[in-house]
Design an enzyme around this catalytic site. Structure first.
Site, PDB file in Angstrom:
ATOM      1  N   GLU A 146     -44.343  74.303   3.220  1.00  0.00           N
ATOM      2  CA  GLU A 146     -44.520  73.241   2.230  1.00  0.00           C
ATOM      3  C   GLU A 146     -44.626  71.853   2.886  1.00  0.00           C
ATOM      4  OE1 GLU A 146     -41.697  73.636  -0.986  1.00  0.00           O
ATOM      5  OE2 GLU A 146     -42.605  75.519  -1.647  1.00  0.00           O
ATOM      6  N   GLU A 180     -44.609  82.763  -0.837  1.00  0.00           N
ATOM      7  CA  GLU A 180     -43.257  82.492  -1.346  1.00  0.00           C
ATOM      8  C   GLU A 180     -43.239  82.429  -2.867  1.00  0.00           C
ATOM      9  OE1 GLU A 180     -40.923  79.350   0.599  1.00  0.00           O
ATOM     10  OE2 GLU A 180     -40.154  78.825  -1.370  1.00  0.00           O
TER      11      GLU A 180
END
Length: 353
Positions: free
Chosen positions: A88, A192
């Site tokens: 991220e 994820e």
């Protein structure tokens, strides 16, 4: 995680899983932050990135961390199929972000891979380790991939594009197909997902929740139908609180452990994932299916496996059961009833026509 802690907890767990598995396990790793001394904010969390620019000493040192990580696991006969360039990367561009993060723009990630990470992995004998870019929300596509892969040097080192599910409600899964059509030589992997992570999730752990299982199944089906090659849950097992987690970022998990009673619970999410991991084995190929009713009252995906079996998985999220006619040119027709709020897998031998 410190090497001693890794050796005590993670490595034995990986080795036990490998020993129990009848087929190889593809492992991928994802970094969250460089050490604080290497970052512009001097902190593992918060808004910060590597000091300097790609090609500079901090970026080259950080690339060496990847190699050291792979080296240390290799000493225990554990090899990785893939690594992501950064977990991220947009988190590290958020002021006062609450846990480990490190910021990259798409341009910075492109240059880091082209100048530092890609060449070093090749030089040190790890060219077989696949590099995954983005590893963040799919709403950043296709722009992020376009920027990174526009550089031919970076593109030759990149194998795939990773996506997280947390903001999927903001953009259709068709964006994955759009990205695939622009970059068909790069795989897409859902890297994820978890339930209980959003601010309005009052119950971080919700034992026995079929609704959360349906959320998983819906996400997996739509991702697979839009060129994702797989789907990854963030957690293997958590405790009743949804941890342990130093940042108190508690979430749900397919397996919940009650340590006080020395027992664990397999959640509906666990069994939903089993429909895909058991029947859609590695090497399977998604096959085209045509649905006569649009919009379809059920969600369907279909595959042909390496051992020449057809797999059709049907998700029904409605409160009424549905009768579905499955037509296969080789095997004929089958009228099947799928119960309300259910997921059902059908497997049969492919007959060539």
């Amino acid at each position: 995680m410190p090497l001693k802690t890794t050796a005590y907890f993670q490595i034995p767990l990986i080795k036990r899983a490998q020993a129990m598995s009848s087929s190889p396990i593809a492992l991928f790793a994802s970094p969250w932050s460089a050490p604080a001394w290497m970052k512009t904010n001097g902190d593992l969390a918060g808004k910060g990135s590597l000091i300097g620019k790609p090609g500079g000493p901090y970026y080259k040192t950080w690339a060496n961390y990847f190699v050291r990580f792979l080296n240390e696991y290799e000493k225990h006969n554990i090899t990785f199929w893939s690594i992501t360039a950064q977990n991220e990367p947009t988190d590290g561009r958020i002021y006062e972000f609450s846990f480990n993060a490190m910021g990259f723009t798409a341009d910075q990630q492109k240059d880091f891979i082209a100048q530092d990470l890609g060449p070093l992995l090749a030089l040190t004998g790890y060219s077989y380790v696949k590099i995954i870019i983005l590893d963040d929300q799919r709403l950043l596509l296709p722009k992020w991939a376009d920027v990174v892969l526009a550089n031919s040097t970076a593109a030759k080192y990149v194998a795939g594009i990773g996506v997280h599910w947390y903001l999927d409600y903001l953009v259709s899964a068709s964006i994955l197909s759009d990205t695939h059509n622009l970059h068909p030589d790069k795989f897409i992997l859902a890297t994820e997902a978890c339930r209980g992570s959003l601010p309005w999730d009052s119950d971080k752990v919700l034992l026995g929740s079929w609704e959360r299982a349906e959320d998983y199944a819906h996400s997996i089906v739509e991702d697979l139908n839009n060129w994702s090659v797989g789907w990854t849950d963030w957690n293997l097992a958590l405790n009743l609180q949804g941890g342990p987690n130093w940042a108190k970022n508690y979430v749900d998990s397919p397996i919940i452990v009650n340590a006080d009673n020395d027992e664990f619970y397999k959640q509906p999410m666990f069994y939903v994932m089993g429909h895909f991991s058991k029947f859609v084995r590695p090497g399977s190929k998604r096959i085209r299916l045509e649905q006569s009713i649009q919009p379809s009252p059920v969600e369907i995906t279909a595959f042909i496996t390496l051992d020449n079996h057809i797999v059709v998985i049907i998700l029904n999220r409605h409160k009424e059961g549905r009768t579905v006619c499955i037509h296969d040119k080789g095997s004929g027709n089958a009228n099947v009833f799928v119960m309300s709020h259910s997921i059902t897998s059908f497997v049969w031998k492919n007959i060539e026509t």
